[in-house]
Design a protein around this motif. Structure first.
Motif, short mmCIF file in Angstrom:
data_model
loop_
_atom_site.label_atom_id
_atom_site.label_comp_id
_atom_site.label_asym_id
_atom_site.label_seq_id
_atom_site.Cartn_x
_atom_site.Cartn_y
_atom_site.Cartn_z
N LYS A 33 -26.22 -7.46 -18.96
CA LYS A 33 -27.26 -7.31 -19.98
C LYS A 33 -28.08 -8.59 -20.07
O LYS A 33 -29.30 -8.55 -20.17
CB LYS A 33 -26.60 -6.99 -21.33
N VAL B 202 -32.11 -9.04 -19.65
CA VAL B 202 -32.89 -9.69 -20.70
C VAL B 202 -33.67 -10.88 -20.12
O VAL B 202 -34.83 -11.11 -20.46
CB VAL B 202 -31.92 -10.14 -21.83
N GLU C 2 -36.76 -9.74 -18.48
CA GLU C 2 -37.83 -9.46 -19.46
C GLU C 2 -38.49 -10.76 -19.93
O GLU C 2 -39.69 -10.83 -20.13
CB GLU C 2 -37.27 -8.73 -20.67
N LEU C 3 -37.66 -11.79 -20.14
CA LEU C 3 -38.16 -13.05 -20.66
C LEU C 3 -39.11 -13.76 -19.70
O LEU C 3 -40.13 -14.28 -20.11
CB LEU C 3 -36.99 -14.00 -20.95
N GLU D 245 -33.85 -21.04 -27.26
CA GLU D 245 -34.12 -19.62 -27.52
C GLU D 245 -33.52 -18.73 -26.43
O GLU D 245 -32.90 -17.72 -26.71
CB GLU D 245 -35.64 -19.42 -27.63
N ASN E 7 -29.79 -18.70 -26.79
CA ASN E 7 -29.43 -17.84 -27.92
C ASN E 7 -29.41 -16.37 -27.50
O ASN E 7 -28.46 -15.63 -27.77
CB ASN E 7 -30.45 -18.09 -29.04
N ILE E 8 -30.45 -15.97 -26.77
CA ILE E 8 -30.56 -14.57 -26.35
C ILE E 8 -29.46 -14.22 -25.34
O ILE E 8 -28.83 -13.16 -25.43
CB ILE E 8 -31.98 -14.28 -25.80
N ASN F 168 -25.95 -14.24 -26.93
CA ASN F 168 -25.84 -13.05 -27.79
C ASN F 168 -25.65 -11.78 -26.99
O ASN F 168 -25.03 -10.83 -27.48
CB ASN F 168 -27.10 -12.92 -28.67
N SER F 169 -26.20 -11.74 -25.77
CA SER F 169 -26.02 -10.55 -24.93
C SER F 169 -24.55 -10.35 -24.62
O SER F 169 -24.03 -9.23 -24.63
CB SER F 169 -26.79 -10.69 -23.61
N GLY G 141 -22.51 -10.02 -28.17
CA GLY G 141 -22.85 -8.74 -28.79
C GLY G 141 -22.21 -7.57 -28.06
O GLY G 141 -21.79 -6.60 -28.68
N THR G 142 -22.13 -7.69 -26.73
CA THR G 142 -21.48 -6.63 -25.94
C THR G 142 -19.99 -6.58 -26.29
O THR G 142 -19.42 -5.49 -26.45
CB THR G 142 -21.69 -6.87 -24.43
N SER H 169 -18.67 -7.56 -29.13
CA SER H 169 -18.62 -7.05 -30.51
C SER H 169 -18.75 -5.53 -30.56
O SER H 169 -17.97 -4.84 -31.22
CB SER H 169 -19.75 -7.69 -31.32
N ASN H 170 -19.77 -5.03 -29.86
CA ASN H 170 -20.02 -3.58 -29.91
C ASN H 170 -18.92 -2.79 -29.20
O ASN H 170 -18.68 -1.63 -29.53
CB ASN H 170 -21.38 -3.25 -29.28
N PHE I 269 -19.10 -10.80 -35.04
CA PHE I 269 -19.16 -12.26 -35.02
C PHE I 269 -20.18 -12.71 -36.06
O PHE I 269 -21.28 -12.17 -36.13
CB PHE I 269 -19.62 -12.77 -33.64
#
Lengths: 127, 210
Positions: B20, B24, B27-28, B111, B114-115, B118-119, B122-123, B125-126, B132
């Motif tokens: 992920k 991302v 995209e950035l 930044e 951070n992204i 978090n990827s 967050g994965t 976590s989900n 978190f």
């Protein structure tokens, strides 16, 4: 053209999103944390708030809580790197009208802003 | 010590998070990003530099994302200074001057760090259903021991009492290679909790399959 208050502690992100919003024809005012954002809500009376979550002094959750406490009708959109589903749910429960993940795409931001501006216009015409 | 099944499930979750992060990143930077299959594992601090292949004297740039709650620890994006400059160049574009723009590099990498962290978090976590509670990410420069030392201190995470999940990811942005590492340092208590959640997840999957 709408007045949009953009709250993010990252100057890099503010620059990116300001550029997108200005290219859509909106007027953008920037704030670097939730506290400064709230101060601007009173003076600027923005049509919409776009906020990050993780920020020093007052974070995005604090900003949403304060807006809810004030019973503010200004629509708020969260744009965050946090992809946790629980965070999204918390923001929506606190009154955020949408939740977008960073990096935000121009088309997604444009669609969200347009949809909310139309819904505000619809709500105003009912009054 | 992890069982083969626990290692497999953990690897699968972190791999999904790193994939992920790769998408991302694409995209950035607005370019095609090809990601090499990352090196993944679990270690303690003393063996960390061998596992991730980073010399203890190499100057690095890093972004630290702390988290608290029932699970304490932090995630780190680590890049050599050279790779940090290459990534910043992709993020900012032609106007970036590596010798003069420390602030610009810091802002952009903070930044993107951070992204990307978090990827991965967050994965996790989900997938395991744990939230978190994040702190504002911090940018740092220094050697691996310096960065780990400062970050552990900030996160109240003793390096002697922590486990590290590491992912060594290699991104090719167009034809340029950018190598970075994403580390997740957890206290022993948090690591134990994560493994319990991973076991719970495997149990649920097994039940569904029966």
């Amino acid at each position: 053209m709408a007045k949009i208050l953009l709250v993010d502690d990252s100057s890099f992100q503010r620059k990116l999103m300001s550029k997108m919003l200005c290219s859509m024809g909106h007027r953008v005012t920037e704030a670097e944390n939730g506290r400064k954002g709230l101060d601007l809500v009173d003076t600027l009376e923005p049509d919409m708030i776009i906020t990050d979550l993780l920020m020093p002094e007052l974070d995005g959750i604090g900003l949403l809580r304060d807006l809810k406490k004030r019973d503010s009708a200004i629509p708020a959109v969260v744009v965050s790197a946090d992809i946790q589903e629980t965070t999204r749910q918390e923001c929506l429960q606190l009154g955020a009208r949408d939740f977008l993940n960073k990096p935000v795409k121009h088309a997604d931001l444009a669609a969200t802003v347009e949809r909310l501006l139309q819904s505000i216009a619809g709500e105003e015409s009912k009054c | 010590m992890l069982t083969r099944e626990q290692t497999g499930t953990l690897t699968e979750i972190i791999n999904a998070g790193v994939k992920k992060a790769g998408s991302v990143l694409s995209e950035l930077v607005g370019r095609q990003v090809r990601m090499q299959v990352p090196l993944l594992g679990v270690t303690d601090f003393t063996n960390l530099h061998d596992c991730i292949g980073i010399d203890n004297n190499l100057q690095l740039v890093s972004v630290c994302q702390q988290f608290h709650g029932t699970m304490d620890g932090y995630a780190l994006l680590l890049l050599s200074r050279e790779n940090g400059d290459a990534l910043t160049q992709h993020l900012i574009g032609e106007g970036f001057d590596p010798s003069a723009m420390d602030v610009e590099r810091e802002e952009a990498l903070r930044e993107v760090g951070n992204i990307l962290t978090n990827s991965v978090l967050g994965t996790i976590s989900n997938t395991v259903g744990h939230r978190f509670e994040y702190q504002v990410p911090v940018y740092r420069q220094g050697t691996l021991p310096e960065i780990i030392g400062f970050s552990s201190c900030d996160a109240s995470c003793s390096v002697g009492d922590s486990h590290t999940l590491y992912a060594r990811a290699q991104f090719d942005i167009d034809d340029e290679r950018v190598v970075g590492s994403i580390l997740i340092l957890l206290t022993s208590r948090a690591f134990k909790l994560l493994i319990e959640m991973v076991d719970g997840l495997r149990f649920k999957v097994q039940l569904r399959q029966q």
